[in-house]
Design a protein around this motif. Sequence first.
Motif, PDB file in Angstrom:
ATOM      1  N   UNK A 188      10.318   0.837  -9.575  1.00  0.00           N
ATOM      2  CA  UNK A 188      11.197   0.683 -10.736  1.00  0.00           C
ATOM      3  C   UNK A 188      12.200  -0.460 -10.558  1.00  0.00           C
ATOM      4  N   UNK A 189      12.385  -0.927  -9.362  1.00  0.00           N
ATOM      5  CA  UNK A 189      13.119  -2.168  -9.119  1.00  0.00           C
ATOM      6  C   UNK A 189      12.654  -2.722  -7.791  1.00  0.00           C
ATOM      7  N   UNK A 190      13.268  -3.801  -7.304  1.00  0.00           N
ATOM      8  CA  UNK A 190      12.727  -4.489  -6.136  1.00  0.00           C
ATOM      9  C   UNK A 190      12.726  -3.645  -4.871  1.00  0.00           C
ATOM     10  N   UNK A 191      13.549  -2.592  -4.819  1.00  0.00           N
ATOM     11  CA  UNK A 191      13.664  -1.831  -3.579  1.00  0.00           C
ATOM     12  C   UNK A 191      13.504  -0.325  -3.786  1.00  0.00           C
ATOM     13  N   UNK A 192      13.060   0.114  -4.968  1.00  0.00           N
ATOM     14  CA  UNK A 192      12.978   1.545  -5.262  1.00  0.00           C
ATOM     15  C   UNK A 192      11.606   1.924  -5.793  1.00  0.00           C
ATOM     16  N   UNK A 193      11.022   2.961  -5.200  1.00  0.00           N
ATOM     17  CA  UNK A 193       9.774   3.543  -5.666  1.00  0.00           C
ATOM     18  C   UNK A 193      10.088   4.948  -6.209  1.00  0.00           C
ATOM     19  N   UNK A 194       9.650   5.238  -7.418  1.00  0.00           N
ATOM     20  CA  UNK A 194       9.891   6.551  -8.033  1.00  0.00           C
ATOM     21  C   UNK A 194       8.614   7.378  -7.981  1.00  0.00           C
ATOM     22  N   UNK A 195       8.756   8.583  -7.405  1.00  0.00           N
ATOM     23  CA  UNK A 195       7.609   9.486  -7.250  1.00  0.00           C
ATOM     24  C   UNK A 195       7.773  10.661  -8.201  1.00  0.00           C
ATOM     25  N   UNK A 196       6.803  10.877  -9.045  1.00  0.00           N
ATOM     26  CA  UNK A 196       6.805  12.024  -9.960  1.00  0.00           C
ATOM     27  C   UNK A 196       6.313  13.263  -9.213  1.00  0.00           C
ATOM     28  N   UNK A 197       7.135  14.299  -9.162  1.00  0.00           N
ATOM     29  CA  UNK A 197       6.821  15.495  -8.385  1.00  0.00           C
ATOM     30  C   UNK A 197       6.130  16.533  -9.246  1.00  0.00           C
ATOM     31  N   UNK A 198       5.251  17.304  -8.626  1.00  0.00           N
ATOM     32  CA  UNK A 198       4.520  18.351  -9.325  1.00  0.00           C
ATOM     33  C   UNK A 198       5.057  19.748  -9.011  1.00  0.00           C
ATOM     34  N   UNK A 199       5.700  19.899  -7.854  1.00  0.00           N
ATOM     35  CA  UNK A 199       6.241  21.188  -7.450  1.00  0.00           C
ATOM     36  C   UNK A 199       7.333  20.917  -6.428  1.00  0.00           C
ATOM     37  N   UNK A 200       7.787  21.969  -5.764  1.00  0.00           N
ATOM     38  CA  UNK A 200       8.879  21.804  -4.807  1.00  0.00           C
ATOM     39  C   UNK A 200       8.382  21.675  -3.370  1.00  0.00           C
ATOM     40  N   UNK A 208       0.823  -1.221   0.000  1.00  0.00           N
ATOM     41  CA  UNK A 208       0.000   0.000   0.000  1.00  0.00           C
ATOM     42  C   UNK A 208       0.856   1.270   0.000  1.00  0.00           C
ATOM     43  N   UNK A 209       1.850   1.318  -0.877  1.00  0.00           N
ATOM     44  CA  UNK A 209       2.707   2.497  -0.984  1.00  0.00           C
ATOM     45  C   UNK A 209       1.942   3.620  -1.682  1.00  0.00           C
ATOM     46  N   UNK A 210       1.937   4.803  -1.059  1.00  0.00           N
ATOM     47  CA  UNK A 210       1.275   5.975  -1.635  1.00  0.00           C
ATOM     48  C   UNK A 210       2.126   7.211  -1.399  1.00  0.00           C
ATOM     49  N   UNK A 211       1.953   8.201  -2.253  1.00  0.00           N
ATOM     50  CA  UNK A 211       2.692   9.460  -2.114  1.00  0.00           C
ATOM     51  C   UNK A 211       1.777  10.629  -2.440  1.00  0.00           C
ATOM     52  N   UNK A 212       2.012  11.749  -1.740  1.00  0.00           N
ATOM     53  CA  UNK A 212       1.262  12.965  -2.013  1.00  0.00           C
ATOM     54  C   UNK A 212       2.118  14.166  -1.659  1.00  0.00           C
ATOM     55  N   UNK A 213       1.726  15.313  -2.139  1.00  0.00           N
ATOM     56  CA  UNK A 213       2.440  16.545  -1.801  1.00  0.00           C
ATOM     57  C   UNK A 213       1.967  17.046  -0.450  1.00  0.00           C
ATOM     58  N   UNK A 214       2.660  18.037   0.094  1.00  0.00           N
ATOM     59  CA  UNK A 214       2.288  18.581   1.395  1.00  0.00           C
ATOM     60  C   UNK A 214       0.885  19.180   1.378  1.00  0.00           C
ATOM     61  N   UNK A 215       0.418  19.608   0.203  1.00  0.00           N
ATOM     62  CA  UNK A 215      -0.929  20.169   0.096  1.00  0.00           C
ATOM     63  C   UNK A 215      -1.997  19.097  -0.029  1.00  0.00           C
ATOM     64  N   UNK A 216      -1.589  17.835  -0.129  1.00  0.00           N
ATOM     65  CA  UNK A 216      -2.546  16.735  -0.189  1.00  0.00           C
ATOM     66  C   UNK A 216      -2.785  16.192  -1.579  1.00  0.00           C
ATOM     67  N   UNK A 217      -2.154  16.741  -2.601  1.00  0.00           N
ATOM     68  CA  UNK A 217      -2.352  16.260  -3.966  1.00  0.00           C
ATOM     69  C   UNK A 217      -1.657  14.915  -4.161  1.00  0.00           C
TER      70      UNK A 217
END
Length: 603
Positions: free
Chosen positions: A100-112, A84-93
């Motif tokens: 991308x491999x057995x131990x790495x999750x890549x998060x696409x960022x929208x801002x800083x 259940x890996x999830x990611x969001x920005x500080x604003x909740x988006x």
Amino acid sequence: MTGLNINRFLIAVVTIMLFLPAQAAVKSVTNGVSYYIDLTQNEHHLGQVEIEFPGTNEPYLDIQMPVWRTGLYNILNLPKAVRHFEAKSASGAALEASKIDKSTWRIRLQDDQPTQVSYQVYANELGRRSRHIDDTHAYLDASAVFMYADQWRQQPIQVELKVPADWRSVSGMNSTAAHTFVADNWDILVDSPIETGIHDAYSFTEQGRDYEVVFWGEGNYDAEQTVADLRKLVRTGDHIWSSYPFERYVFMIHATDGAGGATEHLNSTVIQRPRFSYASRKDYLSFMSTASHEFVHTWNVKAYRPDGLVPYEYQHENYTDLLWIAEGSTSYFQDHLLLKAEVMKLEEYLGNLAQRLDAHEQKPGTDTMSVAEASFNHWIAEGGPRAHNASVNIYSEGAVISMALDFALLQATDNKVSFRDVHNALYEKFDATETGFTSADVKTILAELTGQDWDNWWQEHVEQPHQVDAAALLKQVGLAIEPRDKQEAWVGWRTKTSESGVQLTRVDRHSPAWDAGFTEGDFVVAIDGQRVTADRLQEQLNEHQHKETVTVSYFRRDKLATKTLELASRPVDKMVIKPMAEPTRAQRAQFKAWLGFDHPHAK
């Protein structure tokens, strides 16, 4: 009331004191990484992790979990427990995240903005000392629980735990409040496990340093005696090193079922033993040897370590040909410190030494693999019969080679330089947070301390397979191996009882059974036509003379066959080491330089 009992009655006060860090050692977590874990689903071995990473202008952020943990040089594939890996920005988006491999999750960022990550971790691996959560406690090694982003690895961190109301949390890290810990960076977090739960806790101060001993689980241990002896142990660091690398240290002791072992950390250790394996003198000394081993590691591995382990790389193997020093020298020194602390008696020390040297002499792998090769290959170390016959162990064989080097140094310098001096020089010259040492560095230290070249010794003992002459070594310090005149028949196999007969579990290389062509898995059913039973097998062999030939009937792949076997012999009794009654002046002098006290028969 004893001092230890007072500590137990005042544990709440002690806890508050331990949670107060030195202000200069704690950094603000502003622009750092914040960790949070909810442990309230503990009956299902689940933890809910939340992490906030600082903002970045990069298009993506890679989040990783290690594939191994320090102290256990094996790939463990720790990310397998994440769901259940999830990611969001500080604003909740919500942010797009993909593995991308057995131990790495890549998060696409929208801002800083800061990035917030959450996932569930399943923690039911107590014996690996990586992660375990149940309804009485949680043991959290960060490598198996908390992910990291490489670009933020050196930023300050904070960890907050949500736990049941009656739980107590402890770690080698500084604490700002109950169940909250801080560290200068992730490398400190990953080397400072957290033990939280229902504990029996003790504390004491020794030589200006604070110690805490935490027991989880019920067992037949004597907690107050254990703490008293640990207090003696921690005074002995100056027997080898010029200073201590910590101001606070935590012993975490697990009395449990189905788990055993221990792991060193930056300023703490976790020790696991079956809950009813503490009471006898033999079991207790085994526990104390383990505690001493991990305490030695506070210097050897945590304060200084081989170049291949600096810095730790958590996504792949970390190779070095010096694990025999990291682990073997630690095994060699562990009982030295117990002798110095007067927790172990000389005869008990010599008993352990005899067991180690006897195993060394009986191991076929000593003429096949060097300790340097064993160190490099430890990541793929074999077990079972093949390991016995074709390899050596970095712990036991590293300890034997450490002893050989110690004695060689004492001999070469008229007892002025010992292996302790080598380790202190490594401690003073190499800081594990900056750089590690190589084989060339060790040989340079040997040359600087003795004024001699050690290349030939190193090649013969370290880089090539080598079996030491135990009797000759012991003679240097006025010790002797007692004669073992009583003999029994020996063929070089180990067995276990099976429904199909007596099954061979191991056959020693170049033993009579090996030369006759027997192998593990064979079922021995008769000797000279007489049925074999497990309780009479040795007796049946003893009925024959040395070098007498017998006929062995056995099953292999369910087919009956026979082989002839020429018997050999071996001592019935185990090796016993005793002090010589009349040691020479030179032997007495080297004994004292070796262990730090007079030979028992010194005049």
